[in-house]
Write a protein that holds these residues in place. Structure first.
Motif, short mmCIF file in Angstrom:
data_model
loop_
_atom_site.label_atom_id
_atom_site.label_comp_id
_atom_site.label_asym_id
_atom_site.label_seq_id
_atom_site.Cartn_x
_atom_site.Cartn_y
_atom_site.Cartn_z
N ASP C 155 7.16 60.84 39.98
CA ASP C 155 6.19 60.98 38.90
C ASP C 155 5.80 59.64 38.28
O ASP C 155 5.31 59.58 37.16
CB ASP C 155 6.71 61.94 37.83
CG ASP C 155 8.08 61.55 37.30
OD1 ASP C 155 8.72 60.66 37.92
OD2 ASP C 155 8.53 62.12 36.31
N CYS C 191 3.26 65.82 36.11
CA CYS C 191 2.51 64.76 36.80
C CYS C 191 1.46 65.32 37.74
O CYS C 191 0.48 64.65 38.05
CB CYS C 191 3.44 63.80 37.53
SG CYS C 191 4.31 64.48 38.94
N ARG C 210 1.25 64.67 45.12
CA ARG C 210 2.02 63.42 44.96
C ARG C 210 1.68 62.42 46.08
O ARG C 210 1.60 61.22 45.85
CB ARG C 210 3.53 63.70 44.93
CG ARG C 210 4.01 64.41 43.67
CD ARG C 210 3.90 63.49 42.44
NE ARG C 210 2.59 63.54 41.80
CZ ARG C 210 2.13 62.60 40.99
NH1 ARG C 210 2.87 61.55 40.69
NH2 ARG C 210 0.94 62.68 40.45
#
Lengths: 676, 676, 676
Positions: C155, C191, C210
């Motif tokens: 994150d 995130c 991500r």
């Protein structure tokens, strides 16, 4: 070269290391393990050299697509061009240095690298050199190699080649790990003439017939490669019978536990037959097959280094009279090998195998062996080669490492003379091969006549060491007694093939005892020949030896005393490292145990075509179902006259010693009268 | 010698390696582990030398029948002749080089090889040399050895020898792995006067009594050898009680799970007693006993190298105040040992054991330790010898390897001076032995007076390092506080033997506290003495030290805080590597765990006769059931005056530090006031 | 220095080793793995240097109480004084030599030892030096380091630093092993903006988001550290769904089997995403967390060396297009790593990790790699450093060892020239880092402009090697075809974040295809840039290269063919080494798998304060829930013009090749037309 370079201790050009190296190169070799095809032992083009799986798998690992290499449409010249294009990434590897050394030694190549600008000239030149009718002999001679052990499928006819130069060895992976496959059983029935009928007798008879076949044709070892999960232990008759019948009925669909039990039963029977026939049993321990199934041919196998020789505890204890030359795949297992060979008389260190066959692993493994294992129990090296050209560079890599170890740890650290270090090197490089895998009777004259090389020392040695075998024990008047009991007399009632007995009569028998005794005599002969006076006996020593009586005793008691004791004190459970091969499909499991082996006589697609059944190269097997005719060369016979007198009369006071006399220990100095 | 040879970096005759080697040979040694029999420490004939199991097992491995060696009818001279006849195959081994070095060092032998033509002259000459009444002392002196640690059976009376030269160690294999055998329990009852009655108290009292006995006679370590399958974890009282009663009732027929639980309980109790008594606990990890049951005496044990120190995780966490000098059998475990010693304050690297005790393994293992483990936590070497003559050649092998590592990796690669490298060598060769196994109180004067050797530096060192112990912390005015809590006060109510207390009063007690406090004082003493100012303190440094107050705190809180924490964060399940020892007969299982140990006072058959119960040599044990009388030598007393002042008054602000102060860390520079 | 010393082969000052070393030091480095905090990359005081866990854990191991080190009240100067007081016991360690080298290189220290008499002057002087605003740049420049790979929490916002110097890497330990912790799931939701809702789609979308975030910000690797017990295998959707829901509902109380299944599912999904995004997946295999829970911060982890790469068999087979740079914790695993990298095109040897990062282990491990793994598949070293100052001494230790291996085993043993040895050294030290972790598009110009150093050779090299990427294949007119299929098109329907697509459009997209194609283009770009003409192309070679057409094919077929085959021939059961982590509390189990990672931006308590959730240092993560804005530096753009022409039109005859073309193999010689 500046001064600093010259004084570098590892520089071969000066100092003890180079002196030792020079001496070792003059030793005529016997290569105790290879995959040479005796019908086509040398390469025909550079494609045979570059097609070696080390280059295809490394080139593939560095990015070359498999289809680039294994398309059948690729001709040899195109294949070489393709592979040369992928060599740059491999230039650092030891394997690449073998290639360059081959090109320089045999084909007049003068560069350090092979690339797309210089390969074609080399290809054409080398092709014309290899076209020579005598090319195989030339390679052997230039490589200072006297003989080469083979890797023969169990149904190999062993015909059509000189078994003194190309020495048969019985490879048994298929029998142990693939008997569930119908085609393997079919091959076995075809070559033996014995159909597996569900009885353990039929199984044993089949296997025994193969030993008779191989031994009669000069085989000097039984061999097998083994996955890390396998632990050889005996399987009772009831369990074995159930397993055999399950496999016969269901083949590769049989329950994995049945296939595994049958594997262990077959393995144990092979060990019994090695005992009976006096064959060393080469164990190559640790390979997992087809870990990378999409890899190139022969470039799919890897391993789990978590294997221990403790798995072989019961085997080593149960067969004290069988020599087990052991190869380990991972260097981490080498210390165990050193320790087991240090303690067990029948465990012998054997070469540097495959993934441990690069200089740094050889250096550490060889050093550990040389400092702790009796020098008589170390087979330094074998080539594992598929083509004769590789014997030289591979042995040369070993010689360089060995020279360094001898120079550093013996000459420098321990103050040995160069000569003494060379003596030790000779022992592990050559002498022990003959001691541990004795030549079949009668081969001595021919072998010594073959040894006409520049190296008088080496050429005369073979004859000496073999000519005086069995004599050493008698030097000082002591009578050494050898053990050659047959531990398996019961199971031999089904002996099927009379011609086998005939062959053996020609070849091995001394008295008129039946076949089961033949193998005992053979074992005795083997043990006789495995004796040695000295690492390098002087001519005078040989002259001085009087041929005295050496008693050979038939100790008819089964030798399984130690096995019996063992079953009480040793449990047969291996370390449980789980089931690496657990799979719903038993056939897959067995497939993964597939042993490496042999060669393919199809020259045009040497590296590219596998046996449809086994996925590996095989020699064509005869269809004659076991009734092979062999012709012994005249040289087999006369040397009988050189054999020391033998008798089978036991003397009472030596019976006890026999059971202890596991290996060919000899107090070979001239004052060994203590034993009498 | 040509130039190339002279410049060889491994040549001992020139360069840093030889300078370091020379300096290391002048260091007077304390051998921290041996199997010397203090009642007959040196050899009487060459049979004692050649009868060492390394020669018998290697000769047997090379082919000599066991009956050739182990027949009781064989006299010592005949045995030597027989073994000499089998030595040729071993001439390459490091063990053979020990033999030749012994013959050359002690008996004037001038040849490189021992053979049937030269052995007899040597035999006779050496016999007359060994006949000297002072032979043991001569060997110690020639070998530059000050003291030797022993391996004593738990019921050894420890009488009749000088415990400052021959330092007792409590070997506990029998207690941990063989308590199911009636004879072992009988021996325990006989020496302690305590009969195991099924209560855990009786078990603990017995064990504790042995600690009292050993510590009172100068023992400096508890030791055990352990099979690779063992994982020490605590066993709850209920489970332990069940196990003890099952074993008491059924002996070796008790269920294997009971025997295993009892083994773990006894082991854990020993660790608790080491904590209580301040004894280091030598762990020798990895041996499988009787892998080759037909092997010669002491030549039957091998191993499975698949062992991990993760198995000792809970032990190391639970006993932060116990020092664990760890030996590993296989070199592959050495990196784990290095890493665990790098992280755990209480893990110490210890020597090069058995199958790892040859030059190439020592070289790689020592190098890995020297570059990553704090120099204070490495015990470089121990001889493991059965006869004094072997201490020299074994240590000399180590010194040569160590010199090479220091020259290559410290002087050459890291630019250290020769002096600094020698300083590090001295630390691992000698200083750490004293630090980690501190001398019992009162031994200092006598030990320094013993150190009259040619090496003034070395001889003065012992006194210095021991004379100033406990003082260093006070140098800069800081009061260092030592932790010597007793973690097991509860179980001591059954203390049986008052005479033990008496002995200890003579020897250890400072105040009038009961016996259980005695051991705490002893622990405190140990920790005091394990402190050191410097690796090699100069005379001036010693003079400058003011003996300041060092506070010894009795932190009565049990120190099992960390163990308690541990039980939450660490699981106690070892890596399950399966049951190597699974066997229907529990007794067989236990038999395989049989510990190596000690010696046999029967000189006539030193290597040939085993204890009928244990299969190993043992010292005769007294029949006095624990009521030993000991006579302290005068030298034990005076040095009390040299002890720094001690007090048991805790100061409040230092209690917190105590719990952290796991080992004898000392900021020994003159500016350590930061801690106050 | 006497003559003997001078001729010592290991002496760096003379001979091939020193020549090679000198050449290697001039190579500008990219450090492919570190824990540098890009917001505070260099040290501020000596406390940052001495606070490195190597010093705290070794000092603690040597006896210093943890409270001495980890009390929050200790200021930096006091901490240094305390640690210096405990350094003496560590002076032998390699880690100590790093410290001294830092002090000498960067702070003008001229002594060999740091002690209580000289530390304070050094502290003050170094503090003033480090106070320079340009200190980080100075350290990088003095260390000849161009760029440093980071270890970023999943994150991490990846903002506020130059991602060309500090290259992001996605560390995934938390995601794989700690997703059961509510705080980890909370961080993931925060995130990504995606809440795990129990569907596998939400899990995959989160993870994919991500990857998009990291790749868009220049990440060049995904990385994870793995305990020895873990075996990555696929988990079916049903099982995975059950596991995910159990974990979502019960958190760390969920059954261990659910947590384990979820771990394997997440891991497998990460591997799929690496495939999709073209990110190498760094595997750091073998660590057990918190073996010594009472140890100092980051000094609690150890290992069980009994791990095998056979556990990764299915992974390596299933993802032929993912590069797996593998680090092993124990040297005993190195031979397996060598063998697997020798056979598997996608396995790459990576550095010398942690407990194997000392000279003797590096020497043996590096030697084994250099002689058997293709030179293009070896990443020689990474620093693993937490502060920039450590890059130099750690790499320098490696360079010295590497120089020795090259001098001994290549120049001396194999007759290579110094130049050729240096070429190999350069490949493993620098070139392969760029090849294996290709620079993001557009980074070339800026990186070459950064390379203004004293070393013209090194500074020009980066530009060359990067400037000509993708061109080599076209040299001889051959059209090389690259494989960049997307194996996971189906699961991308849940693509949540439009801004991510926008970012990627700015950064990566060439055409207007949707985001899922973006990553393919990125992969293609990666492969392009990973091509190389030569280990060290001469200027002339570069000039001669004509930029020809290079075809990039979108082979839309899923590439899981080999995975499908694999599932039939390979079983997915790992070697069962038992349950090391069996514990009633699943949370404890998971805790032990806690991955090492990253850094702490809190300068004042750098080594002393852990993230309250994870126990480790973390960078502050943005609260923006995934809607990060990134600003691309101008230098990212222009170099696009240097890219060779690309097309996504496949040609039919090359599709077959594509599937084989696992890695970036290139026949880069001028005569590679055979492939067309």
């Amino acid at each position: 070269m500046n001064a600093a370079t010259m004084s570098d201790s590892s520089n071969v050009a000066h100092g003890p290391k180079s002196e030792i190296y020079e001496a070792l190169t003059s030793i005529r070799l016997i290569d105790p393990h290879s995959h040479i095809n005796p019908h086509s032992p040398a390469s025909k083009t550079l494609a045979d050299v570059l097609g070696y799986h080390y280059y295809t798998e490394l080139a593939h690992s560095a990015g070359m697509p498999k289809s680039h290499i294994e398309d059948k449409a690729i001709g040899p010249k195109e294949l070489v061009e393709r592979l040369v294009g992928g060599l740059q990434a491999l230039e650092n590897t030891a394997q690449y240095s073998w290639l360059i050394e081959i090109c320089r030694t045999f084909f007049g190549f003068e560069e350090d690298r092979l690339h797309l600008n210089n390969w074609e000239v080399l290809y054409d030149r080398s092709e014309s050199i290899m076209a020579s009718a005598q090319w195989s002999e030339t390679v052997l001679d230039q490589s200072n190699v006297q003989a080469v052990f083979l890797t023969n499928d169990f149904d190999d006819a062993l015909e059509g080649f000189d078994t003194e130069t190309y020495i048969p060895c019985l490879r048994t992976d298929d029998l142990v790990f693939h008997l569930a496959k119908p085609e393997v059983r079919g091959r076995l029935a075809a070559c033996t003439g014995i159909e597996l009928d569900g009885s353990l007798e039929s199984l044993r008879s089949s296997l025994k017939q193969r030993f008779e076949h191989f031994v009669s044709r000069g085989a000097r070892a039984c061999a097998i490669s083994i996955p890390p999960t396998f632990t050889p232990t005996p399987v009772g008759d009831g369990r074995a019978s159930t397993a055999l019948n399950a496999v016969l009925q269901q083949g590769i669909s049989a329950d994995a536990s049945h296939q595994e039990a049958l594997s262990r039963r077959v393995f144990w029977t092979l060990a019994e037959l090695c005992d009976e026939f006096g064959l060393p049993f080469d164990l190559m321990i640790g390979v997992n097959r087809q870990v990378y199934p999409e890899g190139v041919f022969q470039g799919q196998d890897l391993y789990d280094s978590r294997v221990s020789l403790i798995q072989y505890r019961e085997l080593f204890n149960s067969f004290p009279n069988v020599k087990f030359p052991v190869s380990v795949l991972a260097s981490v297992t080498n210390q165990e090998l050193v320790s087991y060979a240090w303690i067990f008389p029948n465990v012998i260190t054997n070469g540097h195998w495959w993934y441990s066959n690069t200089p740094s692993f050889i250096a550490r493994d060889a050093a550990a062996r040389l400092e702790a294992v009796p020098q008589t129990k170390q087979i330094g090296y074998y080539s594992d080669a598929y083509k004769l050209e590789f014997i030289w560079p591979k042995f040369d890599m070993y010689r360089k490492v060995l020279s360094g170890v001898l120079a550093d740890q013996f000459v420098s650290d321990r103050g040995w003379s160069i000569e003494r270090a060379v003596e030790l090197g000779r022992k592990v490089l050559r002498d022990n091969v003959e001691e541990i895998f004795p030549l079949p009777k009668g081969a001595q004259d021919s072998s010594s006549s073959e040894e006409v090389s520049d190296d008088a020392d080496a050429s005369s040695f073979g004859a000496e060491s073999l000519g005086v075998v069995g004599v050493a024990t008698a030097v000082a008047g002591v009578t050494e007694v050898l053990d050659f009991d047959s531990s398996e007399p019961a199971a031999e009632t089904n002996e099927p093939v009379s011609e086998t007995t005939t062959e053996e009569s020609d070849y091995l028998l001394i008295d008129d005892e039946p076949a089961s005794e033949t193998s005992e005599a053979d074992l005795a002969s083997s043990e006789l020949e495995s004796m040695d006076v000295d690492a390098l006996p002087a001519e005078e020593e040989v002259q001085e030896l009087g041929v005295d009586d050496v008693e050979l005793l038939d100790d008819s008691e089964p030798s399984d005393t130690s096995a019996g004791l063992l079953s009480e004190t040793i449990d047969d459970e291996p370390l449980d490292v789980g089931n690496l091969l657990d799979d719903d499909s038993p056939s897959e499991q067995i497939t993964q145990l597939r042993g490496e082996s042999s060669f393919n006589p199809d020259e045009d697609s040497l590296q590219l075509e596998a046996d449809p059944n086994t996925g590996e190269f095989t020699l064509p097997t005869g269809d004659d179902g076991g009734d092979d005719e062999i012709t012994l060369s005249p040289s087999d016979e006369p040397s009988n006259q050189d054999q020391p007198a033998r008798t089978t009369d036991p003397t009472a006071e030596t019976v006890e010693e026999i059971e202890e006399f596991d290996l060919d220990f000899l107090s070979d100095d001239d004052d060994s009268s203590k034993d009498s």
